[in-house]
Design an enzyme around this catalytic site. Structure first.
Site, PDB file in Angstrom:
ATOM      1  N   ASN A 149       0.245   0.082   6.290  1.00  0.00           N
ATOM      2  CA  ASN A 149       0.707  -0.834   5.242  1.00  0.00           C
ATOM      3  C   ASN A 149       1.290  -2.044   5.956  1.00  0.00           C
ATOM      4  OD1 ASN A 149       1.901  -2.006   2.984  1.00  0.00           O
ATOM      5  ND2 ASN A 149       3.680  -0.656   3.034  1.00  0.00           N
ATOM      6  N   GLY A 150       0.825  -3.260   5.606  1.00  0.00           N
ATOM      7  CA  GLY A 150       1.346  -4.470   6.267  1.00  0.00           C
ATOM      8  C   GLY A 150       0.208  -5.337   6.753  1.00  0.00           C
ATOM      9  N   TRP A 171      -3.922  -1.900  -1.426  1.00  0.00           N
ATOM     10  CA  TRP A 171      -3.996  -3.209  -2.085  1.00  0.00           C
ATOM     11  C   TRP A 171      -4.569  -4.128  -1.022  1.00  0.00           C
ATOM     12  CZ3 TRP A 171      -1.823  -8.116  -1.295  1.00  0.00           C
ATOM     13  CH2 TRP A 171      -1.901  -8.996  -2.386  1.00  0.00           C
ATOM     14  N   CYS A 190       0.876  -1.173   0.000  1.00  0.00           N
ATOM     15  CA  CYS A 190       0.000   0.000   0.000  1.00  0.00           C
ATOM     16  C   CYS A 190       0.910   1.219   0.000  1.00  0.00           C
ATOM     17  CB  CYS A 190      -0.864   0.033   1.247  1.00  0.00           C
ATOM     18  SG  CYS A 190      -1.871  -1.437   1.440  1.00  0.00           S
ATOM     19  N   ARG A 226       1.719   1.073  -5.966  1.00  0.00           N
ATOM     20  CA  ARG A 226       1.872   0.198  -4.804  1.00  0.00           C
ATOM     21  C   ARG A 226       0.568  -0.488  -4.413  1.00  0.00           C
ATOM     22  NH1 ARG A 226       6.465   0.989  -1.831  1.00  0.00           N
ATOM     23  NH2 ARG A 226       5.427   0.076  -0.030  1.00  0.00           N
ATOM     24  N   GLU A 241      10.547 -15.901 -17.512  1.00  0.00           N
ATOM     25  CA  GLU A 241      10.318 -14.468 -17.328  1.00  0.00           C
ATOM     26  C   GLU A 241       9.417 -13.923 -18.444  1.00  0.00           C
ATOM     27  OE1 GLU A 241      10.451 -12.474 -15.084  1.00  0.00           O
ATOM     28  OE2 GLU A 241      10.539 -10.484 -15.969  1.00  0.00           O
ATOM     29  N   LYS A 284       3.129  -3.324  -6.758  1.00  0.00           N
ATOM     30  CA  LYS A 284       4.552  -3.346  -7.092  1.00  0.00           C
ATOM     31  C   LYS A 284       5.374  -4.126  -6.085  1.00  0.00           C
ATOM     32  CE  LYS A 284       8.232  -2.157  -9.343  1.00  0.00           C
ATOM     33  NZ  LYS A 284       8.469  -2.993 -10.532  1.00  0.00           N
ATOM     34  N   HIS A 314       6.378 -34.579 -22.916  1.00  0.00           N
ATOM     35  CA  HIS A 314       5.956 -35.331 -21.722  1.00  0.00           C
ATOM     36  C   HIS A 314       4.599 -34.864 -21.221  1.00  0.00           C
ATOM     37  CE1 HIS A 314       9.761 -37.390 -21.578  1.00  0.00           C
ATOM     38  NE2 HIS A 314      10.370 -36.222 -21.744  1.00  0.00           N
ATOM     39  N   LYS A 370       5.820 -12.053 -17.805  1.00  0.00           N
ATOM     40  CA  LYS A 370       5.525 -10.696 -18.289  1.00  0.00           C
ATOM     41  C   LYS A 370       4.202 -10.689 -19.055  1.00  0.00           C
ATOM     42  CE  LYS A 370       7.505  -8.649 -16.404  1.00  0.00           C
ATOM     43  NZ  LYS A 370       8.533  -9.001 -15.494  1.00  0.00           N
ATOM     44  N   GLU A 373       1.110 -11.264 -16.650  1.00  0.00           N
ATOM     45  CA  GLU A 373       0.755 -10.261 -15.646  1.00  0.00           C
ATOM     46  C   GLU A 373       0.194  -8.976 -16.233  1.00  0.00           C
ATOM     47  OE1 GLU A 373       3.795  -8.701 -12.991  1.00  0.00           O
ATOM     48  OE2 GLU A 373       5.324  -8.859 -14.527  1.00  0.00           O
TER      49      GLU A 373
HETATM   50  C1  AGP Z   1       7.225  -9.021 -11.855  1.00  0.00           C
HETATM   51  O1  AGP Z   1       7.048  -8.193 -12.926  1.00  0.00           O
HETATM   52  C2  AGP Z   1       6.750  -8.540 -10.562  1.00  0.00           C
HETATM   53  N1  AGP Z   1       6.774  -7.190 -10.329  1.00  0.00           N
HETATM   54  C3  AGP Z   1       7.115  -9.425  -9.372  1.00  0.00           C
HETATM   55  O2  AGP Z   1       7.213 -10.743  -9.764  1.00  0.00           O
HETATM   56  C4  AGP Z   1       8.377  -9.029  -8.572  1.00  0.00           C
HETATM   57  O3  AGP Z   1       9.532  -9.320  -9.279  1.00  0.00           O
HETATM   58  C5  AGP Z   1       8.351  -9.774  -7.233  1.00  0.00           C
HETATM   59  O4  AGP Z   1       7.193  -9.420  -6.531  1.00  0.00           O
HETATM   60  C6  AGP Z   1       9.573  -9.511  -6.397  1.00  0.00           C
HETATM   61  O5  AGP Z   1       9.696  -8.160  -6.081  1.00  0.00           O
HETATM   62  P1  AGP Z   1      11.056  -7.576  -5.520  1.00  0.00           P
HETATM   63  O6  AGP Z   1      12.088  -7.740  -6.591  1.00  0.00           O
HETATM   64  O7  AGP Z   1      10.759  -6.156  -5.201  1.00  0.00           O
HETATM   65  O8  AGP Z   1      11.402  -8.396  -4.313  1.00  0.00           O
END
Ligand code: AGP
Length: 609
Positions: free
Chosen positions: A100-101, A74, A2, A27, A482, A604, A505, A486, A489
Site C-alpha cells: 500500500n503506497g 485502489w 489499499c 479502502r 460539504e 476511504k 457574478h 456528499k 461523491e
Molecule cells: C469525504 O466524504 C471523503 N471521504 C474525503 O473527502 C475525506 O474527508 C478526505 O479524503 C480526508 O480524509 P481524512 O479525514 O482521513 O484525512
C-alpha cells in the site's frame, strides 16, 4: 488507499484472508488477490473487480495453507486488471508481496532490476518489491527486506511471503498504516484494526521505519537495524461497531450514529458548571498561548470543509487570523508559518498523506501542531505535538459523516477552550454556548427523526437530477460545500456550492427551470439577502429546498420545500445543517441505485500524493 491482510498460525488461512479483505474493502475495491503457501509452492489468485469476484474465483478450494497474504486495491500505477492486482511475484514465483503506497523511484529501480535480468509482468510500482527481495534474498527474508527498504523512496506498507521461509511473514512500513494483531500462537497483519477485531483486541501499531518479522512463535520489530518494543494497544470498540448493525449501508448507520459519536467527543471534556471546555490533552504554557499570532488549519476533502467552519468561529471569537489550507496545495507554496503559528491538522484516518506532509512542513517552519483525528495512534496523531481524538468509532463508509460532525464538535471545543485561555471570553460568556453544545447530540437526534422521512420523499425525485446547487452565506456557505461534496461523491449528481452572493457574478447563468437548489438559511444577519437570492432563483424556475429555523416564515414561504431544524444558537448551526444534506445525498444515491458505501473511483483513506 489499499487494504492489506496477512496471517501466520495454525488455522486454514483462506477464510481469514477473505474476511480480512472484506472488512477493508472500503479502502480500495478495484481489484483483489491473495497468495498462500501450499504444498511447498506459492498459490496466487487475483482478480479485477470486487472481493466477491475473487471469492468466486477461489470457490470452495480453500486448501490447507495456514500462512498467506491478501490485498484489496485502489489503482495508482497500472489500471485495475488481473495482472496489476496484488500480490506480485518475483521471477521464480518464490516471493509474494502486497503493498500500500507509492514507490516514487520505482522506474529507476525497475531499470536497475531489468539490467540484472529480472522480468516484470505488471505496470505497477509494487512489482519492484518482490524483485528487490529476490535480488537480496540469501536465506534470510528479514535481512532481504531491510536491504530492500533501504533502496526505496516513497511510502509503503508492505508484507512479503517467501516459499523458503514457510512459517514467516516479513513487513515494513513508512507513511502508510500497518497493524499487527496478536493472537494466541497466531498473528495477523492488517491496514486497519477493523479487519482484526473479530480475532483479537491486542494490537501493535507499526511506526515509520519499522520492519517486522512474524512467525507462529511471535513477532519481532526492528527499526534502524535494532530490535525495538512497540506498545500493545487494547482496542475497546466492539465488532458490532465495525458492522452494519441492521442498516442497509454503513453510511446510513454512521449518520444515525452521530448523536452517539458527538457524545463520545464531548465525554469528559465539559466542566460541571458548563463554563469551560477542558482539553487535558493540551498543555500550553501561558507564554506560548500569548505568543500565538495566527492559526493555520490543513486538511483534505470533508476535513477541509470542517476547517472552514473552524476558521469562521475562531476568527469571530478569538479575533485571530485563521488560514485554512487544502493540504495538497499547501505543499506547493511557501507558507507563512513560524513559531507563533498554531497549526491544526484535521484528518479522520490520520493517514492522509497530503495532510501528513503538510503537517511536517508546518513542523519544519516551527509551528506547534494539534491533530484532530479519529483513528487511534495513526501517523498524524503520533507525529503531532497534541492530539484531540474525535472518538467517533470506526467510520467505514467512504463518504465521511460522523467524522465531519465530530471534527466540527472538536473545533468548537477548541475555540471555546482558547477563548477562555486567551482571555477573550469569560466563563459566564461561554456558558450559554457550552451548555447548548453539550446538548447538541439530542438536537442532532431530533433533526434525523424529523427530517429523514421528508428527505426520502424529496430524494425520490432526484433520480432525474443532473445538476444541483447548494448556497449559503457565512457559516452556511461552509456547510454548503460539504453538502455538495456528499451529493457528488455518492450519487454522481453534479453539484456545486456557492456563496449565495456570488451567484449573480456568473453561476446564475446555469439556473434553468427545475434545477434543484439547496438554500441553507440559518444565519440571521444575512437572512434578508438569502431570501432575495431564493426569489431570484425562483424567478428563473429553480426548485428551492430551504434549510432553516421554524421561525423563518419568509424563507419557508419562498422555498418550494422547507426542512426545519430544531432551534440552537446560530453559531452552532453547522452541526445540525449538515445532517439533512447527508441524508439527502444518501437517499439520492439509493434512489439512483449507486454503491453508497463504495462509490466509484474513490477509497476511504488517501495514502498517495
Ligand atoms: C469525504 O466524504 C471523503 N471521504 C474525503 O473527502 C475525506 O474527508 C478526505 O479524503 C480526508 O480524509 P481524512 O479525514 O482521513 O484525512
Amino acid at each position: 488507499m489499499c487494504g492489506i491482510i496477512g496471517y501466520v498460525g495454525p488455522r486454514q488461512v483462506m477464510p481469514i484472508l477473505l474476511e480480512g479483505l472484506k472488512a477493508q474493502e472500503y479502502r480500495g475495491y478495484d481489484s483483489a488477490g491473495i497468495a498462500v503457501l501450499e504444498d511447498d509452492a506459492i498459490r496466487l489468485i487475483r482478480s479485477k473487480g470486487k472481493i466477491a469476484v475473487l471469492e468466486k474465483k477461489i470457490g470452495s478450494a480453500y486448501g490447507s495453507a495456514t500462512i498467506g497474504i491478501g490485498h484489496t486495491r485502489w489503482a495508482t500505477h497500472g489500471s485495475p486488471t488481473d495482472t496489476n492486482s496484488h500480490p506480485h511475484l518475483d521471477c521464480k514465483n518464490e516471493i509474494a508481496v502486497v503493498h500500500n503506497g507509492i514507490i516514487e523511484n520505482y522506474l529507476e529501480l525497475r531499470n536497475w532490476l531489468l539490467k540484472k535480468g529480472h522480468v516484470f509482468a505488471s505496470q505497477t510500482d509494487t512489482e519492484v518489491l518482490p524483485h528487490l527481495l529476490e535480488e537480496f534474498y540469501d536465506g534470510d527474508l528479514l535481512a532481504a527486506m531491510m536491504q530492500t527498504v533501504s533502496k526505496l523512496h516513497g511510502s509503503y506498507a508492505t508484507v512479503a511471503l517467501c516459499k523458503h521461509d514457510p512459517q514467516k511473514l516479513v513487513a515494513a512500513r513508512r507513511d502508510n498504516p500497518l497493524i499487527i494483531g496478536l493472537g494466541d500462537g497466531e498473528y495477523y497483519f492488517a491496514s486497519d484494526m477493523a479487519a482484526l477485531i473479530e480475532y483479537t483486541r491486542e494490537m501493535l501499531i507499526l511506526q515509520n521505519g519499522d520492519i517486522a518479522e512474524m512467525t507462529p512463535d511471535g513477532v519481532r520489530v526492528f527499526n534502524d537495524g535494532a530490535e525495538v518494543e512497540r506498545q500493545i494497544q487494547h482496542i475497546s470498540w466492539s465488532k458490532k461497531a465495525a458492522q452494519k448493525g441492521g442498516y442497509k449501508h454503513f453510511m446510513l448507520k454512521e449518520i444515525h450514529e452521530q448523536p452517539w459519536a458527538l457524545g463520545q467527543t464531548l465525554k469528559g471534556r465539559i466542566a460541571a458548571d458548563e463554563k469551560a471546555v477542558e482539553l487535558k490533552e493540551l498543555e500550553f504554557s501561558p507564554e506560548y498561548l500569548r505568543s500565538i499570532d495566527k492559526v493555520v488549519m490543513v486538511a483534505c476533502g470533508t476535513a477541509y470543509h470542517a476547517g472552514l467552519v473552524g476558521k469562521a468561529i475562531m476568527e469571530k471569537l478569538l479575533r485571530l487570523p485563521v488560514d485554512v489550507e487544502i493540504a495538497s496545495e499547501f505543499q506547493h507554496k511557501e507558507p507563512i508559518i513560524d513559531q507563533r503559528t498554531l497549526a491544526v491538522v484535521i484528518s479522520q484516518s490520520g493517514e492522509t498523506i497530503d495532510s501528513l506532509y503538510a503537517m511536517r512542513e508546518c513542523r519544519e517552519r516551527g509551528a506547534k501542531i494539534i491533530a484532530i483525528c479519529n483513528v487511534l495512534d495513526s501517523t498524524i496523531a503520533r507525529e503531532a505535538d497534541y492530539v484531540l481524538y474525535t472518538w467517533a468509532g470506526p467510520e467505514i463508509a467512504v463518504a465521511s459523516t460522523k467524522a465531519y460532525i465530530t471534527q466540527l464538535m472538536l473545533l468548537y471545543m477548541l475555540t471555546f477552550y482558547l477563548a477562555e485561555q486567551l482571555g477573550k471570553m469569560s466563563g459566564e460568556q461561554l456558558q450559554p454556548l457550552i451548555s447548548q453544545l453539550y446538548r447538541l447530540p439530542e438536537k442532532v437526534e431530533q433533526t434525523i427523526t424529523q427530517l429523514e422521512a421528508p428527505i426520502k420523499r424529496i430524494a425520490r425525485g432526484m433520480k432525474t437530477w443532473e445538476d444541483a446547487f447548494f448556497i449559503g452565506r457565512g457559516l452556511d456557505y461552509a456547510v454548503s460545500l460539504e453538502g455538495a461534496l456528499k451529493l457528488k461523491e455518492i450519487s454522481y449528481i453534479h453539484a456545486e456550492a456557492y456563496a449565495a452572493g456570488e451567484l449573480k457574478h456568473g453561476t446564475i447563468a446555469l439556473i434553468v427551470p427545475d434545477v434543484p437548489v439547496m438554500a441553507i438559511c440559518t444565519q440571521r444577519e444575512p437572512m434578508p439577502r438569502m431570501i432575495s437570492n431564493i426569489v431570484e432563483l425562483q424567478a428563473r424556475g429553480a426548485f428551492v429546498v430551504g434549510v432553516t429555523w421554524a421561525d423563518q416564515k419568509d424563507v419557508i414561504k419562498v422555498s418550494d420545500k422547507a426542512l426545519l431544524l430544531p432551534e440552537v444558537d446560530e453559531l452552532l448551526a453547522p452541526i445540525l445543517t449538515v445532517v439533512p444534506l447527508q441524508l439527502l445525498a444518501y437517499y439520492a444515491a439509493v434512489a439512483k441505485k449507486c454503491n453508497v458505501d463504495q462509490p466509484r473511483n474513490l477509497a476511504k483513506s488517501v495514502t498517495v500524493l
